[in-house]
Design a protein around this motif. Sequence first.
Motif, PDB file in Angstrom:
ATOM      1  N   GLN A 140       3.874   5.810   2.691  1.00  0.00           N
ATOM      2  CA  GLN A 140       3.593   4.386   2.866  1.00  0.00           C
ATOM      3  C   GLN A 140       3.466   3.988   4.340  1.00  0.00           C
ATOM      4  N   ARG A 141       3.233   4.969   5.181  1.00  0.00           N
ATOM      5  CA  ARG A 141       3.154   4.712   6.639  1.00  0.00           C
ATOM      6  C   ARG A 141       2.277   3.535   7.012  1.00  0.00           C
ATOM      7  N   GLU A 142       1.140   3.432   6.323  1.00  0.00           N
ATOM      8  CA  GLU A 142       0.178   2.373   6.660  1.00  0.00           C
ATOM      9  C   GLU A 142       0.642   1.011   6.156  1.00  0.00           C
ATOM     10  N   ASN A 143       1.571   1.028   5.211  1.00  0.00           N
ATOM     11  CA  ASN A 143       1.910  -0.230   4.513  1.00  0.00           C
ATOM     12  C   ASN A 143       3.278  -0.787   4.874  1.00  0.00           C
ATOM     13  N   ILE A 144       4.218   0.104   5.177  1.00  0.00           N
ATOM     14  CA  ILE A 144       5.604  -0.335   5.335  1.00  0.00           C
ATOM     15  C   ILE A 144       6.162   0.219   6.648  1.00  0.00           C
ATOM     16  N   THR A 145       6.676  -0.663   7.491  1.00  0.00           N
ATOM     17  CA  THR A 145       7.216  -0.222   8.782  1.00  0.00           C
ATOM     18  C   THR A 145       8.641   0.323   8.606  1.00  0.00           C
TER      19      THR A 145
ATOM     20  N   GLU B 290      11.070  -2.413   8.073  1.00  0.00           N
ATOM     21  CA  GLU B 290      11.094  -2.885   6.681  1.00  0.00           C
ATOM     22  C   GLU B 290      11.873  -1.913   5.791  1.00  0.00           C
TER      23      GLU B 290
ATOM     24  N   ALA C 296       2.417  -4.171  -4.612  1.00  0.00           N
ATOM     25  CA  ALA C 296       1.165  -3.427  -4.481  1.00  0.00           C
ATOM     26  C   ALA C 296       1.395  -1.932  -4.274  1.00  0.00           C
ATOM     27  N   HIS C 297       2.569  -1.551  -3.753  1.00  0.00           N
ATOM     28  CA  HIS C 297       2.823  -0.136  -3.447  1.00  0.00           C
ATOM     29  C   HIS C 297       3.840   0.494  -4.390  1.00  0.00           C
TER      30      HIS C 297
END
Length: 412
Positions: free
Chosen positions: A345-350, A353, A388-389
Amino acid sequence: MSLVVASGCRPGGDVDPSDYLIYTLDPETGEYRLSKEKIRTLRNIRQVDGDVLEMQGGGELAEGIEGDPVTREDWEQALIIKDSAPPSIEYTVDDGTLIPWDFDSAMMLTVYHHMERSYDYFNGLELGTDLEQDLGAKVGDMVGKIPCYYYPQIKLGGIPLPLFTDNAAYAYTLNAFLVPPRASLDDAVPIYANRGVITHEYGHAVFNRLVYNNERVPDFLFDEWETDPAAIRALNEIGGLDEGLSDVWGALDTKDPNYIAASIDEDLIDRDMGKIRFYETCLFLAVESGVYPRSSTCGGNYGEGVANPTDSEDVRFDYSEGDGYDSHHLGAVVGSIFWEIREQQRENITDDEWARYVVQAMRDIQNPTKDFRLSMFFNALHDQVPVAHQSEVCQTLHDRLLAIRDELQCLP
Ligand SMILES: [Zn+2]
C-alpha cells in the motif's frame, strides 16, 4: 587521548556540550560508527540521567519475595534489582563535543541517545484528535521516564520471565530497561547500540501502556495463564503480537525491515520483516500447546535454520519437535505480514497513517482476556484501512494467516 587540560578541552562536568560522540547508524553505509549527535534531555551527564531515562549501573537482578508469587503485589515484587547505583561516566568536552573516555561511558550515552530518539518518534506520531483524546497523552509521554539497568548481574532461578532473549530487554514488572553484560566482546556492534533494537524495546513499554493501561503485572502473569490449557493460546498469541509490534515500531522508526541484521548474524536470528512468512499449522500447534509438535503431524520441515524466502510455504524457524514455543517466532510472522501490507500500500498509505492504525488497533484489543485471539488485532487493523484498499489487505491476511483465516472478519 590526551589528558592535558587545555582551554575547550577539560575533564567534563562544567561544560555544556552541544554534541555527544556516540554509536549510531550511518544511513549512507548501513554500518554503525562513532558519530557526533545531539542529546536534548540529559539533566545530569555524569549520571546519564534525564527526562527519558535514568541510568543505573551494576546491581543484581534478584527474586524479591520468598517462594512463588501469588498475588498481584507478589508479582510486582517478584523481580527486583538490588544494590544498583547511578553511574559516574568519564568524559572530556572538546570544542563543544562530549567525548566519552571508555567503552561503558560511550555505551551508556549511546543507549540514552537512542532512547531519546525512540521517545521522539513515538511522541511525534500524528494520531488525530479522537485517538489522542482517548489516550490522554502523546505516546512517548505515556511511557515517561524509565530506569535503565546497565550490566546488572543475573543469577535468576525460578522466575519464568522472557527477559534476555533480546539481549536488551524491557521488563514490565519492573517498568525498566535492562542492558545485560555482553556475552562476547567481538567486533560486532553491541545489540543495544542498534537504534532499531532500542525502539523495539521501547515498543514493549508502549505495548504495556496501550494494551495493559500501564499495569505492571498483566492478567496473564497474575492469573497464571501459562498453567491453564484454555488460556495458552491467548497467552502465546499476545506474546507473539507484543514481539511483532515491537519489530514493526523498530522498522517504521528506522525504515529498515531488517534492522536487527546490523547486530546479529542472520544465521543465528532471522527476523527480517522483508521476507514472506506464514502463520502455518506447525507454529499454530506450538502456540496452542506451548510445545512444537512432530513435524509430520503438521507438514512442517523443521530444523534447517535459515528461512528460504523464495520457497514461500517453507519460511520457518530453527525449532524442532519438543522445543518450547518462542514468542519471537509468531512475532516475526506478525512483523512480516505488517511489512508486506505496508509495501503493498506504499502509494496509498503513509507510515504515519500506519502508525496511527496500529495504535488504534492496540487500543481496540485493550485488556485482553483468555479469549484473546491474534485475529482480533488483525481485524481491528483491517478496519482502520481506507475502504478502497481493504480488499487487497484482506487478501494478504487470508494468504498469510493460514491457521486462523476462519477468524478473519473480512472476505477477500
Ligand atoms: Zn522483544
